[in-house]
Design an enzyme around this catalytic site. Structure first.
Site, PDB file in Angstrom:
ATOM      1  N   HIS A 206       0.847  -1.202   0.000  1.00  0.00           N
ATOM      2  CA  HIS A 206       0.000   0.000   0.000  1.00  0.00           C
ATOM      3  C   HIS A 206       0.877   1.245   0.000  1.00  0.00           C
ATOM      4  O   HIS A 206       2.071   1.167   0.279  1.00  0.00           O
ATOM      5  CB  HIS A 206      -0.905   0.031   1.246  1.00  0.00           C
ATOM      6  CG  HIS A 206      -0.140   0.197   2.525  1.00  0.00           C
ATOM      7  ND1 HIS A 206       0.581  -0.832   3.097  1.00  0.00           N
ATOM      8  CD2 HIS A 206       0.050   1.272   3.345  1.00  0.00           C
ATOM      9  CE1 HIS A 206       1.161  -0.413   4.199  1.00  0.00           C
ATOM     10  NE2 HIS A 206       0.864   0.862   4.377  1.00  0.00           N
ATOM     11  N   ARG A 273       8.379  -8.937  15.001  1.00  0.00           N
ATOM     12  CA  ARG A 273       8.729  -7.590  14.539  1.00  0.00           C
ATOM     13  C   ARG A 273       7.793  -6.602  15.211  1.00  0.00           C
ATOM     14  O   ARG A 273       6.571  -6.820  15.268  1.00  0.00           O
ATOM     15  CB  ARG A 273       8.587  -7.503  13.018  1.00  0.00           C
ATOM     16  CG  ARG A 273       8.838  -6.105  12.458  1.00  0.00           C
ATOM     17  CD  ARG A 273       8.728  -6.085  10.942  1.00  0.00           C
ATOM     18  NE  ARG A 273       8.551  -4.724  10.472  1.00  0.00           N
ATOM     19  CZ  ARG A 273       9.543  -3.909  10.117  1.00  0.00           C
ATOM     20  NH1 ARG A 273      10.795  -4.318  10.171  1.00  0.00           N
ATOM     21  NH2 ARG A 273       9.283  -2.685   9.709  1.00  0.00           N
TER      22      ARG A 273
HETATM   23  C1  GA4 Z   1      -2.403   3.009   5.467  1.00  0.00           C
HETATM   24  C2  GA4 Z   1      -1.553   3.951   6.348  1.00  0.00           C
HETATM   25  C3  GA4 Z   1      -1.981   3.917   7.829  1.00  0.00           C
HETATM   26  O1  GA4 Z   1      -1.552   2.696   8.448  1.00  0.00           O
HETATM   27  C4  GA4 Z   1      -3.529   4.024   7.970  1.00  0.00           C
HETATM   28  C5  GA4 Z   1      -4.126   2.819   7.278  1.00  0.00           C
HETATM   29  C6  GA4 Z   1      -5.657   2.654   7.337  1.00  0.00           C
HETATM   30  C7  GA4 Z   1      -6.093   1.720   8.490  1.00  0.00           C
HETATM   31  O2  GA4 Z   1      -5.347   0.820   8.871  1.00  0.00           O
HETATM   32  O3  GA4 Z   1      -7.221   1.927   8.954  1.00  0.00           O
HETATM   33  C8  GA4 Z   1      -6.073   2.106   5.945  1.00  0.00           C
HETATM   34  C9  GA4 Z   1      -4.813   2.325   5.018  1.00  0.00           C
HETATM   35  C10 GA4 Z   1      -3.876   3.198   5.833  1.00  0.00           C
HETATM   36  C11 GA4 Z   1      -5.199   2.972   3.665  1.00  0.00           C
HETATM   37  C12 GA4 Z   1      -6.510   2.418   3.055  1.00  0.00           C
HETATM   38  C13 GA4 Z   1      -7.568   2.030   4.110  1.00  0.00           C
HETATM   39  C14 GA4 Z   1      -7.294   2.835   5.374  1.00  0.00           C
HETATM   40  C15 GA4 Z   1      -6.524   0.663   5.874  1.00  0.00           C
HETATM   41  C16 GA4 Z   1      -7.264   0.630   4.579  1.00  0.00           C
HETATM   42  C17 GA4 Z   1      -7.558  -0.484   3.915  1.00  0.00           C
HETATM   43  C18 GA4 Z   1      -3.921   4.196   9.433  1.00  0.00           C
HETATM   44  C19 GA4 Z   1      -4.032   5.116   7.068  1.00  0.00           C
HETATM   45  O4  GA4 Z   1      -4.217   6.281   7.362  1.00  0.00           O
HETATM   46  O5  GA4 Z   1      -4.269   4.603   5.823  1.00  0.00           O
END
Ligand code: GA4
Length: 330
Positions: A206, A273
Site C-alpha cells: 500500500h 517484529r
Molecule cells: C495506510 C496507512 C496507515 O496505516 C492508515 C491505514 C488505514 C487503516 O489501517 O485503517 C487504511 C490504510 C492506511 C489505507 C486504506 C484504508 C485505510 C486501511 C485501509 C484499507 C492508518 C491510514 O491512514 O491509511
C-alpha cells in the site's frame, strides 16, 4: 513470545513469486540530518525512491525504549484482554483485520489518533495502568518524531527552493493536524512445514495517504519497498534509525515530482517484529494541491480536494488500491 491465535494460515495472503530478483541498489539512501548537504539528498531520495533512512536524528532513545516496552507489555497480554481495546474502528486494537474493507495480514496493532483521549483509555485499561502513563509515553515519542519530521520537511522545502520553508511543516505543527500513530506487532509465524512463512504477508502492499510517515522498528526485518524498476527491495532493519515514506498528499503537493512509495511487510518465521509509525497529516480542512512554486506554468495533475475528502475516500478503498487515481485529472 506471543503467537496469534492459530488461524488456517492457508487463507492468508502470500507473496506468490518470492524469488530474489536482482536489485539495482544495495541499500536505500541514508540521510545524516546533522549534515548541511542533507537538504539536496532528501530531495533526491524522495524523487528516486519516495523513501530514505535517517540517522543522527536527535529523537531520545529513552522515549523509543519506553514506548517499545509499553508496546511489548501490551502485545504480551492475553488476547481476551487485548480485544477489550478493540475493535479498530479505525482506532483501537486490531487483530489480522486491516481497515474496514476486507484486508487481512499476519499482524496485530494499536491505532491511535494523536488528538483524541479516548484511545489511550482503552489501551491503558488492558495494561492496568493509568491512561496518563500511556498517553505520556506516546506523547513524548510523537512530539519528538513530529519535530524531526518538521526538520525534514523544512530541509525538503529548502532543497526544492520553496518559500517560506515552513509551508509543509506548519501542517504537522497545526494543533488540528490530523495525524495518526500506529504500533504494529508481527508475531513470528513458525508454521513453515506446509507453508513458507517468509512469503506470508504481515501488512499488504500500500501507499500511505498522509504527507509523510516515519517508521521505527526493532531489529527484525520484513519491510519491503517497491522500486521504480518493479522489484521489491528488502530494507535491512536498523533499530537506531528512522525510515521515512513519502505519502500520497506529498505526491500531490509536488505535482507528482515525488511519488508515494508502495511498501509492505512480510512476516518472519523466527522473530517478532515491532514497529511504530507516525503518519503526519494536515488538518482536515486543508486543501491538498500542488505548491504554486513547483508548477512552473504547468497544470496541476490533480483535481482540487481537501484532506477530509481524500481521507474519506481512502478509507473506502482496499490496501493495494491506487487511491490517488480518483483525484487525477483525466
Ligand atoms: C495506510 C496507512 C496507515 O496505516 C492508515 C491505514 C488505514 C487503516 O489501517 O485503517 C487504511 C490504510 C492506511 C489505507 C486504506 C484504508 C485505510 C486501511 C485501509 C484499507 C492508518 C491510514 O491512514 O491509511
Amino acid at each position: 513470545m506471543v503467537v496469534l491465535t492459530k488461524p488456517a494460515i492457508t487463507h492468508f495472503p502470500i507473496v506468490k513469486n518470492s524469488f530474489k530478483s536482482p536489485s539495482y541498489i544495495n541499500d536505500i539512501p541514508v540521510i545524516d540530518l546533522s549534515k548541511a548537504n542533507s537538504k539536496n539528498l532528501i530531495v533526491n531520495a524522495c524523487e528516486e525512491f519516495g523513501f530514505f533512512k535517517v540517522i543522527n536524528h536527535d529523537v531520545p532513545m529513552e522515549f523509543i525504549s519506553k514506548l517499545e516496552s509499553e508496546a511489548v507489555k501490551f502485545f504480551s497480554s492475553p488476547l481476551s484482554e487485548k480485544l477489550k481495546a478493540g475493535p479498530a474502528d479505525p482506532f483501537g486494537y486490531g487483530n489480522k483485520k486491516i481497515g474496514q474493507n476486507g484486508d487481512i495480514g499476519w499482524v496485530e496493532y494499536i491505532l491511535l489518533s494523536t488528538n483524541s483521549e479516548f484511545n489511550y483509555q482503552k489501551f491503558a485499561s488492558v495494561l492496568g495502568v493509568n491512561p496518563e502513563n500511556i498517553r505520556a509515553a506516546v506523547n513524548d515519542y510523537v512530539s519528538s518524531v513530529k519535530k524531526m519530521s518538521c526538520e525534514i520537511l523544512e530541509k525538503l522545502a529548502e532543497g526544492l527552493k520553496i518559500q517560506p520553508t515552513n509551508v509543509l511543516s506548519k501542517l504537522l505543527m497545526d494543533e488540528k493536524s490530523d495525524s495518526v500513530f500506529r504500533l504494529n506487532h508481527y508475531p513470528p509465524c513458525p508454521d513453515i512445514q506446509e507453508f513458507n512463512a517468509k512469503n506470508l504477508i504481515g501488512f499488504g502492499e500500500h501507499t500511505d495517504p498522509q504527507i509523510m510517515s516515519i517508521l521505527r522498528s526493532n531489529n527484525t526485518s520484513g519491510l519491503q519497498i517497491l522500486l521504480k524498476n518493479g522489484n521489491w527491495f528488502s530494507v535491512p532493519s536498523d533499530q537506531n534509525s528512522f525510515f521515512v515514506n513519502v505519502g500520497d498528499s506529498l505526491q500531490v503537493m509536488t505535482n507528482g515530482r515525488f511519488k508515494s512509495v508502495k511498501h509492505r511487510v512480510l512476516t518472519n518465521s523466527v522473530k517478532s517484529r515491532l514497529s511504530m509509525i507516525y503518519f503526519g497529516g494536515p488538518p482536515l480542512s486543508e486543501k491538498i494541491a500542488p505548491l504554486p512554486s513547483l508548477m512552473e506554468g504547468k497544470d496541476s495533475l490533480y483535481k482540487e480536494f481537501t484532506w477530509f475528502e481524500y481521507k474519506k475516500s481512502a478509507y473506502k478503498t482496499r490496501l493495494a488500491d491506487n487511491r490517488l487515481v480518483l483525484f487525477e485529472k483525466s
